[in-house]
Design an enzyme around this catalytic site. Structure first.
Site, PDB file in Angstrom:
ATOM      1  N   ARG A  53       0.844  -1.211   0.000  1.00 22.49           N
ATOM      2  CA  ARG A  53       0.000   0.000   0.000  1.00 22.49           C
ATOM      3  C   ARG A  53       0.874   1.254   0.000  1.00 22.49           C
ATOM      4  NH1 ARG A  53      -2.356   1.665   4.310  1.00 22.49           N
ATOM      5  NH2 ARG A  53      -2.877  -0.399   5.117  1.00 22.49           N
ATOM      6  N   TYR A 104     -14.845  19.910 -14.731  1.00 26.35           N
ATOM      7  CA  TYR A 104     -15.180  18.489 -14.709  1.00 26.35           C
ATOM      8  C   TYR A 104     -16.237  18.239 -13.627  1.00 26.35           C
ATOM      9  CZ  TYR A 104     -14.992  13.526 -14.140  1.00 26.35           C
ATOM     10  OH  TYR A 104     -15.360  12.206 -14.026  1.00 26.35           O
ATOM     11  N   ASP A 175      -5.681  21.071 -12.968  1.00 23.76           N
ATOM     12  CA  ASP A 175      -6.071  19.815 -13.613  1.00 23.76           C
ATOM     13  C   ASP A 175      -5.630  19.936 -15.069  1.00 23.76           C
ATOM     14  OD1 ASP A 175      -7.383  17.735 -14.950  1.00 23.76           O
ATOM     15  OD2 ASP A 175      -9.116  17.798 -13.605  1.00 23.76           O
ATOM     16  N   LYS A 200      -7.423   9.251 -19.247  1.00 28.09           N
ATOM     17  CA  LYS A 200      -7.632   9.929 -20.528  1.00 28.09           C
ATOM     18  C   LYS A 200      -6.371   9.842 -21.398  1.00 28.09           C
ATOM     19  CE  LYS A 200     -11.488  10.828 -18.381  1.00 28.09           C
ATOM     20  NZ  LYS A 200     -11.711  12.042 -17.619  1.00 28.09           N
TER      21      LYS A 200
END
Ligand SMILES: *Cc1c(COP(=O)(O)O)cnc(C)c1O
Length: 365
Positions: A53, A104, A175, A200
Site C-alpha cells: 500500500r 469536470y 487539472d 484519458k
C-alpha cells in the site's frame, strides 16, 4: 515517492526520448528491457518498502516517466477522482477554495458536497475573467484551475493567475488532463500541484482508470508530496500494478498520439464550422477536444451521436478512438453546459474517415 528501480537517462534529451527510456530497470546482461510488473502485497523485511500500500516498483516506473514529462515528482492513484481528492486534502478544514463555475463534473460535485457539509467555502469564478479570479483570491487557501475546461473548453490565463495566487500565498492546483504535458506544463508556470485523470490521454487506450498528482522537485513541493503520500497510504486509494503497467505502455506514445489527434482536431474544427447543422464550434486552436452545438436541441444532438459509425458514442475522452458524447445526458453535468452540446474527443484515425462519418450524421440531423 516510491523508491524507484528506474535507470537514469542522460541529460539533454527531449521529452519524447525520455518518456520512452524512463521507468526501465538499469541495463545489465540478461536484465529485462520492459518495465517491471510487480504483483505482490508485501516484501521481505529489511528493505525501504515493507507493504504494497506504500510502494510498488511498477508505480515507481510510471511515476518516473510522468514526473519527468510534467517537470516534477509524481504519485499515481486509483483514478482521476482519487487524485482530485488527494489534492483537495491540502485544503484546510473549512478553508476557502476558488474554483471554476463549470469544470469536470466530479470536481464540481465534490466541491458542492464539501460546501454542504461545511468543510469548505467555495468561491465560483469564470476562469476566463482573469480580474475576477484574482479578486476572488484574497483570503482564499486554494485556487483550483482546469484549462481548457471540460467541456466548454475555456482557457484560463494560467501564468497570470498562478503568479497572483503565489503573491497572495494561495496554494494552486491545475487539472492538466485536457492539455497533457505535451501542450502545457503548469509546474513551469508556478503551479504547486498538477492533477491528471490518467484514464484519458496519458494512458490513451480507454482500458484503465488511474490518476496522478505531480508536485515540484523543490523543498516546498516535497513537503506537499509528503502530505499526498500520507493521504494515499491512509485513504488507501491505491492503483493496481497491472493498470499502472498498461498506463506506462500507453504513455510511451503520448507524443505521437497527441500530435496526430491535435492535427485531426484542427482540420475537423474548421470543417465543422462550415456545416449548416453546427451552430457553434468551441476549440481553443490547440488540443484534441472540440465541443460543438448542433441544431435541434438535445434531440438533435442525441441523433447525431446515435448516427455515427466510427465515432464511439460514449463518455470519457483521450483514447486512440474518436468519441462523441452529449454531455448533458450525464446527471451531474453543470446546467451551464448547453443541452445541444456534443463533446468530441478526436482520436488518431484517418481524418477524412472521421469527417465523412460525422458529416453524414450531421446531414441526417
Ligand atoms: C475524467 C476527468 C477527471 C476524473 O478522472 P477519473 O479517472 O474518471 O476518475 C478529472 N478531471 C478531468 C478534467 C477529467 O476529464
Amino acid at each position: 515517492m516510491t523508491p524507484t528501480p528506474s535507470a537514469p537517462v542522460p541529460d539533454g534529451l527531449s521529452p519524447a526520448t525520455r518518456v520512452v527510456a524512463l521507468g526501465r530497470e538499469p541495463a545489465a546482461p540478461g536484465a529485462q528491457v520492459g518495465a517491471p510488473l510487480v504483483l505482490t502485497s508485501t516484501y521481505h523485511a529489511g528493505g525501504d518498502v515493507v507493504y504494497a500500500r506504500t510502494g510498488n516498483p511498477t508505480w515507481s516506473a510510471f511515476e518516473a516517466a510522468v514526473g519527468d514529462l510534467e517537470g516534477g515528482e509524481a504519485l499515481v492513484l486509483a483514478s482521476g477522482m482519487a487524485a482530485v481528492t488527494a489534492a483537495l486534502s491540502l485544503l484546510p478544514h473549512g478553508g476557502t477554495v476558488v474554483a471554476p463555475d463549470v469544470a469536470y463534473n466530479g470536481v464540481v460535485s465534490t466541491l458542492a458536497e464539501r460546501e454542504a457539509e461545511g468543510s469548505a467555502v467555495v468561491r465560483r469564478v469564470d476562469v476566463t475573467d482573469t480580474d475576477a479570479v484574482v479578486a476572488a483570491l484574497d483570503g482564499a487557501h486554494l485556487l483550483w484551475l482546469e484549462s481548457p475546461t471540460n467541456p466548454l473548453l475555456e482557457v484560463a490565463e494560467l501564468p497570470v493567475l498562478l503568479a497572483a495566487a503565489r503573491d497572495r500565498g494561495v496554494l494552486t492546483v491545475v487539472d492538466n488532463t485536457f492539455a497533457t504535458p505535451i501542450l502545457q506544463r503548469p509546474l513551469e508556470m508556478g503551479a504547486d500541484v498538477v492533477v491528471h485523470s490518467v484514464t484519458k490521454y496519458l494512458s490513451g487506450h480507454s482500458d484503465v482508470l488511474l490518476g496522478v498528482v505531480v508536485t515540484p522537485a523543490t523543498d516546498a513541493g516535497r513537503a506537499l508530496a509528503a502530505r499526498l503520500v500520507t493521504h494515499r497510504t491512509l485513504h488507501g486509494a491505491i492503483a493496481g500494478p497491472m493498470e499502472v503497467w498498461l498506463a506506462l505502455r500507453g504513455l510511451r506514445t503520448l507524443h505521437l498520439r497527441v500530435e496526430r489527434a491535435n492535427a485531426n482536431a484542427l482540420v475537423l474544427a474548421e470543417r465543422l464550422a462550415g456545416h449548416p447543422a453546427v451552430v457553434r464550434v468551441r476549440h481553443p486552436g490547440w488540443g484534441a477536444i472540440v465541443s460543438i452545438e448542433v441544431t435541434g436541441g438535445a434531440d438533435g444532438a442525441d441523433g447525431v451521436a446515435a448516427a455515427t459509425r466510427i465515432w464511439v458514442d460514449s463518455t470519457s475522452l483521450g483514447g486512440v478512438e474518436s468519441q462523441v458524447e452529449r454531455r448533458r445526458r450525464i446527471e451531474h453535468e453543470p446546467a451551464q453546459v448547453p443541452e445541444n452540446l456534443l463533446r468530441l474527443s478526436v482520436g488518431i484515425e484517418d481524418v477524412d474517415d472521421l469527417w465523412r462519418d460525422l458529416a453524414r450524421a450531421l446531414d441526417r440531423a
